[in-house]
Design an enzyme around this catalytic site. Structure first.
Site, PDB file in Angstrom:
ATOM      1  N   PHE A   8       0.844  -1.196   0.000  1.00 50.82           N
ATOM      2  CA  PHE A   8       0.000   0.000   0.000  1.00 50.82           C
ATOM      3  C   PHE A   8       0.881   1.248   0.000  1.00 50.82           C
ATOM      4  O   PHE A   8       0.781   2.118   0.855  1.00 50.82           O
ATOM      5  CB  PHE A   8      -0.951  -0.042   1.205  1.00 50.82           C
ATOM      6  CG  PHE A   8      -2.202   0.771   1.007  1.00 50.82           C
ATOM      7  CD1 PHE A   8      -3.014   0.583  -0.104  1.00 50.82           C
ATOM      8  CD2 PHE A   8      -2.578   1.730   1.938  1.00 50.82           C
ATOM      9  CE1 PHE A   8      -4.166   1.327  -0.284  1.00 50.82           C
ATOM     10  CE2 PHE A   8      -3.733   2.478   1.772  1.00 50.82           C
ATOM     11  CZ  PHE A   8      -4.529   2.276   0.655  1.00 50.82           C
ATOM     12  N   THR A  95       3.811  -4.554  -4.068  1.00 50.41           N
ATOM     13  CA  THR A  95       4.951  -4.398  -3.153  1.00 50.41           C
ATOM     14  C   THR A  95       6.139  -3.894  -3.981  1.00 50.41           C
ATOM     15  O   THR A  95       6.121  -3.976  -5.211  1.00 50.41           O
ATOM     16  CB  THR A  95       5.306  -5.739  -2.448  1.00 50.41           C
ATOM     17  OG1 THR A  95       5.672  -6.705  -3.444  1.00 50.41           O
ATOM     18  CG2 THR A  95       4.146  -6.273  -1.630  1.00 50.41           C
ATOM     19  N   VAL A 151       5.144  -1.468 -17.355  1.00 45.28           N
ATOM     20  CA  VAL A 151       5.911  -0.807 -18.423  1.00 45.28           C
ATOM     21  C   VAL A 151       5.168   0.467 -18.820  1.00 45.28           C
ATOM     22  O   VAL A 151       4.011   0.413 -19.224  1.00 45.28           O
ATOM     23  CB  VAL A 151       6.046  -1.724 -19.663  1.00 45.28           C
ATOM     24  CG1 VAL A 151       6.850  -1.025 -20.761  1.00 45.28           C
ATOM     25  CG2 VAL A 151       6.696  -3.051 -19.300  1.00 45.28           C
ATOM     26  N   GLY A 153       4.106   2.996 -16.942  1.00 48.16           N
ATOM     27  CA  GLY A 153       3.108   3.562 -16.012  1.00 48.16           C
ATOM     28  C   GLY A 153       1.717   3.440 -16.608  1.00 48.16           C
ATOM     29  O   GLY A 153       1.221   2.346 -16.838  1.00 48.16           O
ATOM     30  N   GLY A 205      11.695  13.310  -6.460  1.00 46.37           N
ATOM     31  CA  GLY A 205      10.998  12.047  -6.190  1.00 46.37           C
ATOM     32  C   GLY A 205      10.871  11.147  -7.412  1.00 46.37           C
ATOM     33  O   GLY A 205      10.062  10.227  -7.418  1.00 46.37           O
ATOM     34  N   GLU A 208      14.084   5.783  -8.069  1.00 39.76           N
ATOM     35  CA  GLU A 208      13.647   4.680  -7.215  1.00 39.76           C
ATOM     36  C   GLU A 208      14.320   4.842  -5.849  1.00 39.76           C
ATOM     37  O   GLU A 208      15.347   5.517  -5.718  1.00 39.76           O
ATOM     38  CB  GLU A 208      14.089   3.328  -7.812  1.00 39.76           C
ATOM     39  CG  GLU A 208      13.520   3.008  -9.170  1.00 39.76           C
ATOM     40  CD  GLU A 208      12.141   2.351  -9.125  1.00 39.76           C
ATOM     41  OE1 GLU A 208      11.802   1.739  -8.113  1.00 39.76           O
ATOM     42  OE2 GLU A 208      11.407   2.491 -10.121  1.00 39.76           O
ATOM     43  N   ASP A 219      16.032  -1.085 -14.045  1.00 36.13           N
ATOM     44  CA  ASP A 219      14.599  -0.840 -14.246  1.00 36.13           C
ATOM     45  C   ASP A 219      14.241  -0.975 -15.738  1.00 36.13           C
ATOM     46  O   ASP A 219      13.270  -1.644 -16.089  1.00 36.13           O
ATOM     47  CB  ASP A 219      14.249   0.567 -13.721  1.00 36.13           C
ATOM     48  CG  ASP A 219      12.794   0.921 -13.956  1.00 36.13           C
ATOM     49  OD1 ASP A 219      11.926   0.357 -13.272  1.00 36.13           O
ATOM     50  OD2 ASP A 219      12.520   1.757 -14.844  1.00 36.13           O
ATOM     51  N   LYS A 223      11.864  -3.897 -17.648  1.00 37.65           N
ATOM     52  CA  LYS A 223      10.768  -3.580 -18.575  1.00 37.65           C
ATOM     53  C   LYS A 223      11.016  -4.231 -19.939  1.00 37.65           C
ATOM     54  O   LYS A 223      10.084  -4.694 -20.598  1.00 37.65           O
ATOM     55  CB  LYS A 223      10.627  -2.063 -18.706  1.00 37.65           C
ATOM     56  CG  LYS A 223      10.112  -1.421 -17.417  1.00 37.65           C
ATOM     57  CD  LYS A 223      10.281   0.091 -17.436  1.00 37.65           C
ATOM     58  CE  LYS A 223       9.724   0.727 -16.162  1.00 37.65           C
ATOM     59  NZ  LYS A 223      10.183   2.098 -15.948  1.00 37.65           N
TER      60      LYS A 223
END
Ligand code: HSE
Length: 346
Positions: A8, A95, A151, A153, A205, A208, A219, A223
């Site tokens: 979450f 997660t 992939v 977003g 932000g 990662e 990353d 993908k």
């Protein structure tokens, strides 16, 4: 449709917010009424057979840092048992990505599929490490495994290739799959050093929690694995990717490329010769030469030529919109299966 949400963080919370703001639309336009019946985070779990109160779930998370205190007196906390036992149709696995061993996501996904639940994952780790075997397990258990949000977003990169180009044949693709490195390289193009640009990306932000995942190309490689398997039918994992990140790219490399009308981008490529992630010089007029946190992919197809898709490849709400897309797809698939079964039994 009843969902268990495991994880979450930004995406999990964005999904809850999207359900709150879009529930009427979802029912009116698509006939779906998703309810989160269980939610798990690092601090505990919240369960309600009739559906959790999402406003309260979100404020509990905000005030206490965990949803573990949502049900007072609830001290039962075994996420895998919860996935097995709670009555639900879908697990949303959100997660954090772990590219070392895929945990806890991989166990969550396997447990859900073995107990007959469909899975939507926005966690790339399990797919990067075990895509072929997870698809096999989904087929064996007759459940759906969906991963649009892993992939691009909210960008429908996977759907674009898989559905819009159905009937054609994709020969190769290449593109920018990581927004953070694109942001860093774009800032270097404006004169910032690598470290300055990285600090800026952290501050905003974008990076990662472990910046190496972005900078060293993990990353983008994760993908690329997902795209190579899903779009090209390859059976590969992250070990098969030839990967080089951007930490060796200097300001003078960027300036030299600029003098030649080019920009350096971290490109993921899948063609007959290579499956790789590497810094690459691109002409400024190349359609995938986009700046900032944008992602861009060009698919080369046998019959209809090149197609480029560009968009924002990260962010909580956009990624949560991809989860809704998967959810509607799963509902449609369940519906089609039932119709086929009914026809057979007639
Ligand atoms: N860190 C990733 C990126 C987030 O910058 O693209 C989205 O997967």
């Amino acid at each position: 449709m009843r969902l268990i949400v495991n994880g979450f963080g930004v995406v999990g919370q964005s999904f809850a917010k999207l359900l709150l703001s879009r529930s009427e639309d979802l029912y009116r336009l698509h006939g779906v009424n998703p309810r989160i019946v269980a939610c798990v985070d690092k601090g505990g779990c919240a369960v309600s057979e009739t559906g959790l109160d999402l406003q309260r779930l979100l404020s509990t998370k905000k005030l206490s840092g965990t949803i573990g205190v949502y049900n007072p007196g609830n001290h039962i906390f075994d996420p895998l048992r919860l996935i097995e036992k709670v009555d639900a149709e879908i697990l949303l696995e959100s997660t954090p990505t772990n590219l070392d061993n895929g945990e806890p996501g991989i166990s969550n996904i396997i447990t859900a599929m073995k107990s007959g639940k469909h899975v939507i994952t926005v966690n790339k780790g399990p797919l990067a490490l075990a895509f072929p075997s997870l698809i096999e397990l989904a087929n064996y258990n007759n459940v759906e495994l969906r991963f649009s949000g892993t992939v691009g977003g909210g960008m429908p990169i996977l759907e674009f290739a898989k559905r819009c180009l159905r009937g054609d044949s994709i020969i190769s693709f290449h593109g920018i799959l990581n927004g953070t490195t694109n942001y860093i390289l774009s800032k270097m193009g404006e004169g910032l050093t690598f470290d300055e640009a990285l600090n800026d990306a952290k501050h905003k932000g974008y990076a990662e929690a472990t910046p190496s995942l972005d900078i060293d190309g993990y990353d983008a490689a994760a993908k690329l694995v997902i795209m190579a398997n899903w779009i090209m039918g390859m059976k590969v994992t992250i070990k098969d990717i030839n990967r080089r990140g951007i930490s060796q790219v200097t300001l003078s490399d960027v300036k030299r490329a600029h003098k030649n009308g080019k920009a350096i981008k971290l490109i993921a490529i899948c063609d007959k010769r290579q499956l790789a992630v590497k810094p690459t010089e691109l002409s400024y007029v190349d359609p995938i030469c986009v700046d900032g946190t944008l992602n861009a992919v060009t698919f080369s197809s046998e019959y209809s030529g090149n197609h480029t898709i560009i968009g924002h490849g990260a962010g909580g709400i956009p990624t949560a919109s991809a989860v809704l897309r998967d959810l509607i797809d799963i509902r449609d698939t369940i519906f089609e299966r039932r119709q086929t079964a009914d026809l057979k039994s007639d």
